[in-house]
Each structure stands twice: as C-alpha cells, then as structure tokens.
Design an enzyme around this catalytic site. Structure first.
Site, short mmCIF file in Angstrom:
data_model
loop_
_atom_site.label_atom_id
_atom_site.label_comp_id
_atom_site.label_asym_id
_atom_site.label_seq_id
_atom_site.Cartn_x
_atom_site.Cartn_y
_atom_site.Cartn_z
N GLU A 80 29.77 44.21 41.67
CA GLU A 80 29.83 44.92 43.06
C GLU A 80 29.89 46.45 43.20
O GLU A 80 30.37 46.95 42.29
CB GLU A 80 31.00 44.21 43.74
CG GLU A 80 31.05 42.73 43.65
CD GLU A 80 32.47 42.09 43.75
OE1 GLU A 80 32.38 40.91 44.57
OE2 GLU A 80 33.41 42.61 43.31
N ARG A 105 45.84 49.59 41.63
CA ARG A 105 45.93 49.47 43.04
C ARG A 105 45.93 48.26 43.65
O ARG A 105 46.45 47.92 44.69
CB ARG A 105 44.50 50.34 43.54
CG ARG A 105 43.22 49.57 43.37
CD ARG A 105 42.99 48.77 44.66
NE ARG A 105 41.76 48.24 44.68
CZ ARG A 105 41.15 47.14 44.72
NH1 ARG A 105 41.82 46.00 44.47
NH2 ARG A 105 39.84 47.18 44.95
N GLN A 141 45.68 41.18 34.94
CA GLN A 141 46.33 41.84 36.08
C GLN A 141 47.92 41.52 36.03
O GLN A 141 48.88 42.13 36.87
CB GLN A 141 45.75 41.19 37.33
CG GLN A 141 44.11 41.32 37.35
CD GLN A 141 43.82 42.66 37.54
OE1 GLN A 141 44.15 43.66 38.51
NE2 GLN A 141 42.84 42.89 37.04
N THR A 169 44.30 33.91 39.10
CA THR A 169 43.52 33.27 38.16
C THR A 169 42.16 33.74 38.12
O THR A 169 41.84 34.11 39.03
CB THR A 169 43.76 31.57 38.04
OG1 THR A 169 43.40 31.26 39.20
CG2 THR A 169 45.40 31.32 38.03
N ASP A 213 38.31 35.42 45.24
CA ASP A 213 37.57 36.75 45.61
C ASP A 213 35.98 36.71 45.52
O ASP A 213 35.50 38.10 45.36
CB ASP A 213 38.38 37.76 44.98
CG ASP A 213 38.18 38.10 43.29
OD1 ASP A 213 37.46 37.19 42.83
OD2 ASP A 213 38.38 38.73 42.72
N LYS A 217 34.81 30.81 44.82
CA LYS A 217 35.73 30.89 43.72
C LYS A 217 37.23 31.11 44.70
O LYS A 217 37.34 32.03 45.19
CB LYS A 217 35.44 32.30 43.21
CG LYS A 217 36.55 32.71 42.17
CD LYS A 217 35.95 33.84 41.35
CE LYS A 217 36.93 34.38 40.29
NZ LYS A 217 37.52 35.86 41.07
N SER A 244 44.32 38.04 49.77
CA SER A 244 43.51 39.39 48.97
C SER A 244 42.32 39.41 48.54
O SER A 244 42.20 38.37 47.64
CB SER A 244 44.61 40.05 48.11
OG SER A 244 43.87 41.00 47.59
N VAL A 245 41.22 39.90 48.79
CA VAL A 245 40.13 40.09 47.80
C VAL A 245 39.72 41.58 47.27
O VAL A 245 38.93 41.59 46.43
CB VAL A 245 38.79 39.75 48.79
CG1 VAL A 245 38.93 38.09 49.08
CG2 VAL A 245 38.56 40.43 50.07
N1 NAD Z 1 42.06 40.66 45.01
C1 NAD Z 1 41.73 41.77 44.32
O1 NAD Z 1 41.87 42.87 44.79
C2 NAD Z 1 41.63 41.62 42.80
C3 NAD Z 1 41.56 42.69 41.91
C4 NAD Z 1 41.34 42.36 40.42
C5 NAD Z 1 41.22 41.14 40.06
N2 NAD Z 1 40.95 40.05 40.89
C6 NAD Z 1 40.85 38.90 40.50
O2 NAD Z 1 42.16 38.46 39.92
C7 NAD Z 1 41.91 37.45 39.04
C8 NAD Z 1 42.57 37.67 37.71
O3 NAD Z 1 41.96 38.81 37.01
P1 NAD Z 1 42.29 39.33 35.60
O4 NAD Z 1 41.65 40.49 35.26
O5 NAD Z 1 43.94 39.14 35.52
O6 NAD Z 1 41.59 37.83 34.74
P2 NAD Z 1 41.92 37.45 33.33
O7 NAD Z 1 40.97 36.41 32.98
O8 NAD Z 1 42.52 38.53 32.42
O9 NAD Z 1 43.29 36.46 33.58
C9 NAD Z 1 43.06 35.06 34.29
C10 NAD Z 1 44.16 34.26 33.71
O10 NAD Z 1 44.08 33.12 34.67
C11 NAD Z 1 44.46 31.99 33.72
N3 NAD Z 1 43.89 30.82 34.19
C12 NAD Z 1 42.75 30.18 34.74
N4 NAD Z 1 42.80 28.95 35.64
C13 NAD Z 1 44.29 28.96 35.47
C14 NAD Z 1 44.72 27.76 36.14
N5 NAD Z 1 44.12 26.85 36.73
N6 NAD Z 1 46.32 27.68 36.22
C15 NAD Z 1 46.86 28.75 35.70
N7 NAD Z 1 46.22 29.84 34.95
C16 NAD Z 1 44.84 29.83 35.09
C17 NAD Z 1 43.63 32.42 32.62
O11 NAD Z 1 44.03 31.52 31.40
C18 NAD Z 1 43.78 33.76 32.39
O12 NAD Z 1 44.78 34.06 31.33
C19 NAD Z 1 40.18 37.26 38.49
O13 NAD Z 1 39.68 36.27 39.60
C20 NAD Z 1 39.67 38.47 39.36
O14 NAD Z 1 38.49 38.56 39.90
C21 NAD Z 1 41.23 40.47 42.28
#
Ligand code: NAD
Length: 349
Positions: free
Chosen positions: A65, A121, A149, A210, A236, A240, A301-302
C-alpha cells in the site's frame, strides 16, 4: 570535474539502526507520548489535510500500500506491506518506509525507515484514541495477538492511559512468551493467559492485534461485556477482520477516515451507511465520545496517512542537530537546472 550538488540534493536518511538509536536516546515511552500528542494535534486540524483512502495492491498472500497526504506545506507518504504468511518464513508481516517533502519546492526533506515507526505510531494512535474513549481509570488491558506490534501497544497504553496490567493471549504460546519476556521489568503486571476468554477477565480495554488474511473471529459476542473499550488493530484489509459482527452491532464505533475504514475495517461487515463517528470530531468536541459507563466503544483502526505524516514530521524535528541520520545523495540537482544531461556528461570518468 563534476559540479558539486547543492545542499538540497542531500536528503536526511534515517536507517533502522539510527531509528533505534533515536528511540533509545529519547526513551520509548517518551517517544510514544510525544507521538500521540503530535498525532492528536494533526487530528485537531483534520480539515486542513488532503485525504484519500490508501492505494492498495492486493495479491493472494498480502497487500502493498501507498499512503499519501499533505497539509499544504509538507507532503508525506508511506510504503507499507501486510503479509501474514511472512512470519512462517522468518520475515516480518509488516515493513515500511516513508518520505516527507516540501510542498513549495517538491524536494524531499526526509527519507526514513518506518517499520519501527509504524509500530510506534500505531500504538500511539491507539492509546490516544483510548484517552478519549476508554472507561476512566482503566487499569487492565487484554492483548490478543502477541506479535510484532504487541509490546508497543502495551507500553503506549501504560504511558498514555495509565494501564498497569496486561493480560496476553496468542494462539502461538511462543509469541506470548516473547512478549512477556520483552515487557518484564517495565512496570507492568504481565499475565500470560491460556485463552482469549481468560485474557478478557477483568479487562476494561481489549486490544486485538492478530494477523490472518481472512475473516477471523478473535472475539465472539459472548466474550465482550458491557462498558469495555475495544481497540481493534488487526482487521485492516478487505476480507480481513477480527470481530464477530454482533459485537459491532452492540458498539459505538469510532473510525479514522470512513471512506477507507468502510473498505478495510471491521465495519466492512456492516451496511455501507451504518453510523460511525470520526475520531477527529470527538477530539475537537464536535461529537460525543464515551457517553455511558455501560457502553461498548470500538476504535476500528486501520491506520491512516495523517498518522504517518505526524510521525514523519516528528522524526524530521527530532533528528535536527543529532547524529541519528545520514545525508543521502538522492536528488540529481545540476548547477544549471536545465542542464541535467550536461551534469551526466561531466561526470564521465
Ligand atoms: N491498524 C493499524 O494501524 C495497523 C498498523 C500495523 C499493523 N496492523 C495490523 O496488525 C496486525 C498485527 O501485526 P503484527 O505486525 O503484530 O503481526 P505479527 O504477524 O507479528 O503478529 C500477529 C500475531 O497474531 C497471532 N494470531 C493469529 N491469529 C490469532 C488468533 N486467532 N488468536 C490469537 N492470536 C492470533 C499470531 O500468532 C501472531 O503472533 C496485522 O494484521 C497488521 O496488518 C494494523
């Protein structure tokens, strides 16, 4: 001899190594607090920004993106990906970099890593939103999803909202172990939990973070009691999501930019005209936040470009007069602006 480039040809560049040094120099909780204040200040002047849903290129395994915005003085964009399968191959789910430019000349002012900065952020934005929406005096947060995160979220809620206890759950116990170890000694009671339900016990704030490229149900309706604030981070992308639709129907929903959130957020599960409140309107006092202690508030939040713009501007200010950047010879900038070809010719060995 080749003419020397002007100063503007050199763009300050913050590498991953320098970002880490900068964060340690300032202190991570101070960075989170300062970022939250910068982001809130920009939400207060929401109407002065160019806004567009981010430009997404989807594949079967992920998304890439671009997230641009401008306030008329500066322009910023972030490149970011989301590939949930990456962690299985030893790679990050999310990586990012970004650029800030001067609108007057169009010349870039900063190029920086944004993988770490996105985590910072995002956490700062979540906690800033909770400052307006969560039950007053909340002390306990359930943290579902303990990946990249997670620690950033926990520390932001401690520093910005006064959370003192985090209850961790992840389907992968190794992720919870890692998260608990990283948070040890940081002034939080850290409680690893064996299920999502257990993590929710006594929590006034629930963060879901997640990663799975599908409609997932991290929270079912019966798991969520009245009066909580849900900070839903992981849903997001189109297709998903993390929350059961029934939770959305019981919640007062707050979003960043509805035009983007309706495509990417939890509310993609609802009718396109379902009522949501824009967070910036709560911040400036044009809309109500939490009105009732029994109400469920949901920050869907996205991640929006203005949050990245605030973060880019923050880093640009923070590196002034520090050693935490290098000059990148990134712009061709001939002495005679119309003699680009001559500059190339003169550079021949
Ligand atoms: N809203 C925003 O601004 C924003 C910003 C950054 C990332 N994100 C999103 O946040 C999410 C997490 O990012 P990340 O970098 O920490 O990813 P990551 O892959 O490092 O961690 C995700 C964790 O979720 C766990 N998980 C998956 N399915 C699960 C379930 N059913 N129950 C419990 N745990 C589960 C996984 O085992 C993993 O440890 C991603 O989907 C990412 O796209 C959103």
């Amino acid at each position: 001899m080749s003419p020397l480039p002007s100063n503007l040809a050199f763009v300050p560049f913050v590498s991953v190594e320098n970002m880490m040094r900068l964060v340690h120099h300032i202190g991570i909780e101070t960075v989170l607090i300062q970022l939250a204040d910068e982001i809130e200040a920009d939400f207060r002047r929401w109407e002065s920004f160019d806004k567009t849903p981010r430009v997404a290129s989807h594949s079967e395994v992920g998304v890439i993106e671009l997230m641009p915005t401008s306030d008329g003085e500066m322009y910023g964009f972030k490149y970011v990906n989301g590939h949930p399968k990456n962690t299985h191959d030893g790679l990050q789910t999310v990586t990012a970099f970004g650029l800030l430019a001067d609108v007057d000349t169009g010349y870039p002012m900063l190029l920086t890593e944004m993988t770490l900065l996105t985590a910072l952020r995002t956490a700062a934005t979540s906690a800033m939103a909770a400052r307006h929406l969560a039950p007053k005096g909340a002390k306990t947060m359930a943290m579902i999803g303990n990946g990249a995160q997670a620690e950033f979220q926990c520390l932001a809620f401690k520093a910005i909202c006064g959370i003192d206890t985090v209850r961790l759950f992840d389907i992968d116990p190794k992720a919870t172990e890692k998260c608990a170890a990283n948070l040890a000694g940081r002034g939080l009671n850290v409680m690893p939990c064996a299920s999502g339900e257990a993590a929710m016990e006594g929590a006034e704030i629930i963060t879901t973070c997640t990663a799975d490229k599908q409609y997932a149900t991290i929270l079912t309706d019966n798991m969520v009691g009245s009066g909580v604030h849900i900070n839903a981070i992981g849903g997001d992308c189109p297709g998903k999501t993390e929350l059961h639709r029934d939770i959305l129907l019981r919640s007062e929903i707050f979003v960043e930019y509805p035009e983007q959130t309706r495509i990417e957020g939890e509310i993609q599960q609802l009718e396109p005209d379902h009522v949501v409140t824009e967070l910036w309107q709560v911040i400036v006092g044009q809309a109500a936040g939490r009105r009732d202690p029994r109400q469920i508030t949901l920050f869907d939040s996205v991640g929006f470009a203005i949050e990245d713009f605030s973060a880019l501007r923050y880093v640009h200010q923070a590196i002034q007069n520090t050693p935490f950047f290098t000059e990148l010879d990134m712009l061709a900038d001939p002495d005679d602006p119309r003699d680009l070809f001559g500059m190339l010719e003169r550079s021949k060995g």
